[in-house]
Design an enzyme around this catalytic site. Structure first.
Site, PDB file in Angstrom:
ATOM      1  N   SER A 117       0.811  -1.207   0.000  1.00  0.00           N
ATOM      2  CA  SER A 117       0.000   0.000   0.000  1.00  0.00           C
ATOM      3  C   SER A 117       0.846   1.258   0.000  1.00  0.00           C
ATOM      4  CB  SER A 117      -0.898   0.011   1.243  1.00  0.00           C
ATOM      5  OG  SER A 117      -1.551   1.245   1.384  1.00  0.00           O
ATOM      6  N   TYR A 141      -2.549   0.344   9.795  1.00  0.00           N
ATOM      7  CA  TYR A 141      -2.660  -0.296   8.482  1.00  0.00           C
ATOM      8  C   TYR A 141      -1.373  -0.119   7.687  1.00  0.00           C
ATOM      9  CZ  TYR A 141      -3.834  -0.886   3.580  1.00  0.00           C
ATOM     10  OH  TYR A 141      -3.825  -1.277   2.262  1.00  0.00           O
ATOM     11  N   LYS A 145       1.430  -3.085   6.558  1.00  0.00           N
ATOM     12  CA  LYS A 145       1.843  -3.382   5.189  1.00  0.00           C
ATOM     13  C   LYS A 145       3.364  -3.297   5.050  1.00  0.00           C
ATOM     14  CE  LYS A 145      -1.923  -4.419   3.012  1.00  0.00           C
ATOM     15  NZ  LYS A 145      -2.098  -5.749   2.390  1.00  0.00           N
TER      16      LYS A 145
END
Length: 321
Positions: A117, A141, A145
């Site tokens: 991402s 998040y 990643k």
């Protein structure tokens, strides 16, 4: 021999599956349907309902379907929500990836394409992000990643794993009327759901440090992204050189305000969006170069912004019927 697509019943994963099929490559899907839809999986593709956290199921799937490579799309993908649910995010994105890599090692599967991402960059202090831009994620998040990329790197050192990570930006549009983005958090489905219900769309913040006050991002078409997964898999199959990471970026930023103007044109519905508070973990601007991916992974922006909005609107209306 087949490629396993984890999360292959989801919006992005299902487009990846179709891209593999279109090029004559065998695939099998594993998905727990927490956000995916079994109807998104073609009837000709083997479907395993289950979780990447289940190592025994992974081994069974690998052996039963003669899997020789993995496209790892499954994960918890909501940056804003991850701030409230960090442990869940790490379980789904870090523990699950470690479990997958352990099962791959046990089954002697040595190639993986990882769904990463743009969130790994946080708020970059540059007008154009490259793969070498400093990583400074601002949400669990994004952190999860980046850790996933580290897991692949370290496993490659330990076992010879061949891998690449594709850093996604804002994925929109549809390559098939039957495949729509049903996320409860993504901009396009939220806006279209509001319009289809006769409500006024709401956007998150207009006080960002950008020309119109709304977030600026790369918006990329999901079908273009899917083709680069196939190219990465083919490169790994051929044993060709491949970079550890690629940005699937457009090189041009589009603001949420510009998206709203395009939605008005495409739908023919006049509206002025309501302004909500900004989401935690959302940086002002991320725009990236896709030059490396264009060189190696057939990456190209084949769709205009208007085409992206039109295809997303058409698939949303089809899903609402």
């Amino acid at each position: 021999m087949a490629w396993l697509v984890t999360g292959g019943a989801g919006y992005i994963g299902s487009h990846v599956v179709r891209a593999f099929q279109a090029e004559g490559l065998d695939v099998v899907v594993l998905d727990n349907l927490s956000s995916g839809h079994e109807s998104f999986v073609p009837t000709s593709v083997p479907f395993v309902r289950g979780d990447v956290l289940d190592g025994d199921l992974l081994l069974h799937t690998f052996h039963k379907h003669h899997v020789h490579g993995v496209v790892h799309v499954a994960g918890f993908k909501y940056a804003g929500v991850s701030v409230q649910r960090p442990l869940h995010t790490y379980e789904q994105n870090v523990t699950a990836t470690a479990t997958l890599l352990a099962a791959m090692s046990a089954a002697a599967i040595d190639r993986i394409v990882f769904s990463s991402s743009a969130a790994v960059y946080g708020t970059p202090h540059t007008d154009l992000v490259t793969e070498a831009t400093a990583k400074s994620p601002e949400s669990p998040y994004g952190e999860s990643k980046l850790i996933g990329e580290w897991l692949l790197r370290d496993q490659a050192i330990a076992t010879g794993l061949r891998h690449t990570s594709l850093r996604y930006f804002n994925v929109v549009g549809s390559g098939d009327l039957a495949l729509s983005d049903t996320s409860p958090h993504n901009l396009f489905p939220l806006v279209f759901a509001a319009l289809l219900d006769g409500r006024t769309p709401r956007i998150n913040g207009d006080d960002y440090a950008t020309p119109d006050g709304t977030c600026v991002r790369d918006y990329i078409h999901v079908a273009d992204l899917a083709l680069s997964h196939v190219a990465a898999a083919r490169r790994l199959d051929a044993g060709n050189g491949i970079e550890a990471v690629y940005n699937l970026g457009s090189g041009d930023g589009v603001s949420v305000g510009e998206i709203m103007a395009t939605v008005r044109r495409v739908t023919g519905i006049d509206f002025t969006p309501q302004i909500g508070s900004r989401r935690a973990g959302d940086p002002d601007r991320i725009v990236a170069s896709g030059a490396l991916a264009a060189r190696d992974l057939r990456w190209s922006m084949r769709h205009t912004l208007e085409q992206m909005v039109q295809s997303a609107w058409d698939s949303s209306r089809a899903a609402a019927l």
